[in-house]
Design an enzyme around this catalytic site. Sequence first.
Site, PDB file in Angstrom:
ATOM      1  N   GLU A 116       0.741  -1.163  -0.057  1.00 57.63           N
ATOM      2  CA  GLU A 116       0.147  -0.134  -0.019  1.00 57.63           C
ATOM      3  C   GLU A 116       0.816   1.183   0.017  1.00 57.63           C
ATOM      4  O   GLU A 116       2.140   1.089   0.124  1.00 57.63           O
ATOM      5  CB  GLU A 116      -1.038   0.060   1.395  1.00 57.63           C
ATOM      6  CG  GLU A 116      -1.794  -0.978   1.521  1.00 57.63           C
ATOM      7  CD  GLU A 116      -2.573  -1.217   2.651  1.00 57.63           C
ATOM      8  OE1 GLU A 116      -2.304  -0.064   3.703  1.00 57.63           O
ATOM      9  OE2 GLU A 116      -3.190  -1.913   3.217  1.00 57.63           O
ATOM     10  N   LYS A 118       2.061   4.910   1.703  1.00 55.64           N
ATOM     11  CA  LYS A 118       2.005   5.253   3.070  1.00 55.64           C
ATOM     12  C   LYS A 118       1.685   6.859   3.123  1.00 55.64           C
ATOM     13  O   LYS A 118       2.362   7.715   2.450  1.00 55.64           O
ATOM     14  CB  LYS A 118       3.500   5.286   3.509  1.00 55.64           C
ATOM     15  CG  LYS A 118       3.779   5.631   5.157  1.00 55.64           C
ATOM     16  CD  LYS A 118       5.004   5.090   5.666  1.00 55.64           C
ATOM     17  CE  LYS A 118       4.984   5.477   7.065  1.00 55.64           C
ATOM     18  NZ  LYS A 118       4.907   6.738   7.604  1.00 55.64           N
ATOM     19  N   ASP A 120       0.796  10.477   4.034  1.00 61.33           N
ATOM     20  CA  ASP A 120       1.476  11.387   5.071  1.00 61.33           C
ATOM     21  C   ASP A 120       0.528  12.202   5.690  1.00 61.33           C
ATOM     22  O   ASP A 120       0.238  13.563   5.246  1.00 61.33           O
ATOM     23  CB  ASP A 120       2.675  12.087   4.253  1.00 61.33           C
ATOM     24  CG  ASP A 120       3.522  12.694   5.177  1.00 61.33           C
ATOM     25  OD1 ASP A 120       3.737  12.019   6.385  1.00 61.33           O
ATOM     26  OD2 ASP A 120       4.348  13.512   4.673  1.00 61.33           O
ATOM     27  N   TYR A 227      -6.917   2.060   6.569  1.00 58.05           N
ATOM     28  CA  TYR A 227      -6.032   0.962   6.087  1.00 58.05           C
ATOM     29  C   TYR A 227      -5.859   0.042   6.993  1.00 58.05           C
ATOM     30  O   TYR A 227      -5.179  -0.959   6.908  1.00 58.05           O
ATOM     31  CB  TYR A 227      -4.751   1.558   5.706  1.00 58.05           C
ATOM     32  CG  TYR A 227      -4.101   2.643   6.579  1.00 58.05           C
ATOM     33  CD1 TYR A 227      -3.843   2.193   7.761  1.00 58.05           C
ATOM     34  CD2 TYR A 227      -3.910   4.021   6.177  1.00 58.05           C
ATOM     35  CE1 TYR A 227      -3.118   3.059   8.777  1.00 58.05           C
ATOM     36  CE2 TYR A 227      -3.477   4.597   7.030  1.00 58.05           C
ATOM     37  CZ  TYR A 227      -3.074   4.394   8.585  1.00 58.05           C
ATOM     38  OH  TYR A 227      -2.624   5.230   9.401  1.00 58.05           O
ATOM     39  N   LYS A 314      10.433   3.969   3.119  1.00 58.01           N
ATOM     40  CA  LYS A 314      10.257   5.368   2.981  1.00 58.01           C
ATOM     41  C   LYS A 314      11.069   5.807   1.782  1.00 58.01           C
ATOM     42  O   LYS A 314      12.246   5.319   1.341  1.00 58.01           O
ATOM     43  CB  LYS A 314      10.859   6.287   4.116  1.00 58.01           C
ATOM     44  CG  LYS A 314      10.094   5.944   5.532  1.00 58.01           C
ATOM     45  CD  LYS A 314       9.066   6.910   5.907  1.00 58.01           C
ATOM     46  CE  LYS A 314       9.855   7.944   6.599  1.00 58.01           C
ATOM     47  NZ  LYS A 314       9.021   8.938   7.226  1.00 58.01           N
ATOM     48  N   CYS A 408      26.123  43.958  10.952  1.00 55.67           N
ATOM     49  CA  CYS A 408      24.964  43.664  10.516  1.00 55.67           C
ATOM     50  C   CYS A 408      24.471  44.328   9.441  1.00 55.67           C
ATOM     51  O   CYS A 408      24.527  45.401   9.197  1.00 55.67           O
ATOM     52  CB  CYS A 408      24.141  44.357  11.839  1.00 55.67           C
ATOM     53  SG  CYS A 408      22.404  44.059  11.615  1.00 55.67           S
ATOM     54  N   CYS A 411      21.873  47.352  10.149  1.00 57.99           N
ATOM     55  CA  CYS A 411      22.191  48.683  11.061  1.00 57.99           C
ATOM     56  C   CYS A 411      23.615  48.648  10.940  1.00 57.99           C
ATOM     57  O   CYS A 411      23.979  49.514  11.630  1.00 57.99           O
ATOM     58  CB  CYS A 411      21.518  48.468  12.324  1.00 57.99           C
ATOM     59  SG  CYS A 411      22.290  47.065  13.554  1.00 57.99           S
ATOM     60  N   CYS A 426      23.505  40.455  16.132  1.00 61.72           N
ATOM     61  CA  CYS A 426      23.848  41.825  16.053  1.00 61.72           C
ATOM     62  C   CYS A 426      23.100  42.184  17.702  1.00 61.72           C
ATOM     63  O   CYS A 426      22.195  42.210  17.914  1.00 61.72           O
ATOM     64  CB  CYS A 426      22.672  42.492  15.055  1.00 61.72           C
ATOM     65  SG  CYS A 426      22.613  44.330  15.396  1.00 61.72           S
ATOM     66  N   CYS A 432      17.814  48.055  15.762  1.00 59.37           N
ATOM     67  CA  CYS A 432      17.828  47.167  14.492  1.00 59.37           C
ATOM     68  C   CYS A 432      16.484  46.933  14.094  1.00 59.37           C
ATOM     69  O   CYS A 432      15.796  46.086  14.965  1.00 59.37           O
ATOM     70  CB  CYS A 432      18.679  45.894  14.786  1.00 59.37           C
ATOM     71  SG  CYS A 432      19.080  44.978  13.523  1.00 59.37           S
TER      72      CYS A 432
END
Length: 681
Positions: A116, A118, A120, A227, A314, A408, A411, A426, A432
């Site tokens: 089958e 799977k 999600d 299922y 998987k 940064c 600033c 920063c 900022c």
Amino acid sequence: MTNEEAFLRIDFLSQELNKHNYQYYVLDQPSISDYDFDMLMNELILLEKAYPQYCHSDSPSQRVGGEVIKKFEQVRHKYPMLSLGNTYSESDIKDFYQRIMQSAIETENEIEYVCELKFDGAAISLWYENGLLTRALTRGDGIQGDDVTHNIKTIPSVPLKLRGNYPKSFEIRGEVVMPHKSFEMLNAQKLEEGSTPFANPRNAASGSLKLLDSKEVARRKLDCILYAFYSDDLPFNTHSEFLHAAAEWGFKISPHYEVYSSLEGIYSFIHKWDSARKNLPYDTDGAVIKVNDFQLQKMLGFTAKNPRWAVAYKYKAERVLTQLVSVDFQVGRTGAVTPVANLIPVPLGGTTVKRATLHNADVMQNLDLHHYDFVYLEKGGEIIPKIVGVEHSKRLIGAPAVEFIANCPECNTPLIRMEGEAAWYCPNSDHCPPQIKGKLEHFISRKAMNIDSLGEGKIEMLFDNQMIRSVADLYQLTYDQLIGLEKVISVDSEDRKISFREKTVANILDALEKSKSVPFERVLFALGIRFVGETVAKKIARSLKNIDEIKRATVEKLLTIDDVGFQIATSVVDYFSNPDHLEVVEKLIQAGLRFEVEESATVNDVLAGKSFVVSGKFTIPRDELKSMVELNGGKNVSAISAKTDYVIAGESMGPEKFKKAQSLQIPIISEEDFFQMIQKK
Ligand code: IVH
């Protein structure tokens, strides 16, 4: 209309709607237009309102939702909800196949396997009694789950009433999934509202099941694929017989399953669906291989965690190669700087990827990224792609390494790195721009001022329109300023406009007004003073009583308060020695926020001498509930012991706590019981 006519019409409409529902959502063969369906549904709803005595628990009108619950009841699973052992390797599938062959050496017939997909999403357990859906539980911790029946009833592919020859009582399990179309719709709406979109359909599905208002769940257009069958006496010999029967009873069973006896057959299924699954309307993340024969399943049994008769293969995350164009450095709400790679656009897992996070300087260094490098991108279960490696053979000769920045980008302040931390920060936290936004977001958050009609998106809009520069500016906002405020956002390279409508503005102003009655301790926490979390804010507020005392407090004085150490004390003193901060506080006082503890509320001893453990989620923030315990003279304790008087249990209360309270025979009460307790007295 006579009573009898009403009864007959309700019965006719219910049957018609159930039939069309089944044809549309389970068989995928619409037999009526949406308009005609809605007309019949409206008629049924009106009739049921007028003649509630004829409204049945399996009425199709329940699909539109309406039931709002206060909290989820926790219910123990009759059969524990285990998970599957999973693998990414085909040789593990071979081992599984051979192991089963060896354990079943006496079996004469060929062993069959059902392959089958799977799905999600979020696992669900449904109970049917006499053909009616009676209960739906989430997986929870596998031992007990949340009762989400009101929400599950809104999923059109879940039958409320079964057809044909079904067992009297049984459990059926499957997966609630959010189809891609519903997911896109939901996230577009979230963006429009300015709230955070879901990262993937799985999170959206499980998040939706946890909603208290079933009307909202109905809008989310979930689907449910079954299922697995559980019952004390099994009316079938094989899993494939079950799948066939369940479809006859009206359940949605995936048509994409095959029965094989050979390993080659199993491999062919796995290979086929690795690519074919991309055309399905919902997410799948693997294939599940189950022994078909129930007798053999029983014989093989379970390990502590997984059945021995099934395994999940998987699918590996998809991986592509693309070229790095440049690296941007983004400053987050806390001042942490994150490198982000700009890439030559490349299709991956259904979307075009142009950017990917590099997380931090260490990750960047480990990848040894050079300018214009070719990089491998992967998309796992999440929507956000990841750079997993560099193709060194394609590196341009002489291309320099990508360096982390020193200042940064917002600033220009030199960045700092705390000892032992991966991120560069920063330090200019007050000026900022992204950090100001972070402070604003903290201020409005649930545990602080709880201004929930302003989310991250709206704060950003207000900030970008220069309407707020500090938390104090929030209280100067007016209706005229807010109405019609617009922002263009880019969703999947498409520009969308969002604007504030009347209702939004009214909600924002109302929430701001309400926040003025938030207790002082939470206002103090909302200011965002470094190291001053919720508990410390509470202790400081209760000890010093008002803002003037706190402003005046020395490090020594602060150190006398429970839980306040040197780091916190100096941070508080620093905060209140900054004139900018004092100005913000002054403005908040003028706006009418609470800046002293309410003495009158602290003395009420109806719960004197009683100790409480508060566990789970409630309709009000847990801390508010805890303050109510204290305001009424009770004591909050974190762990249950023989000395605990009551446990106030909310949604998703920990099963261990539940068991412990039960074994010590401590009364477990609901939020409502608690309210009654303090009211009665
Ligand atoms: S059978 C004993 N079949 O995957 C567990 N599970 O870890 C029996 N799932 O919790 C589960 N598709 O939520 C089964 N076709 C499928 C499935 C499936 C998805 C989920 C399920 C389970 C998890 C496995």
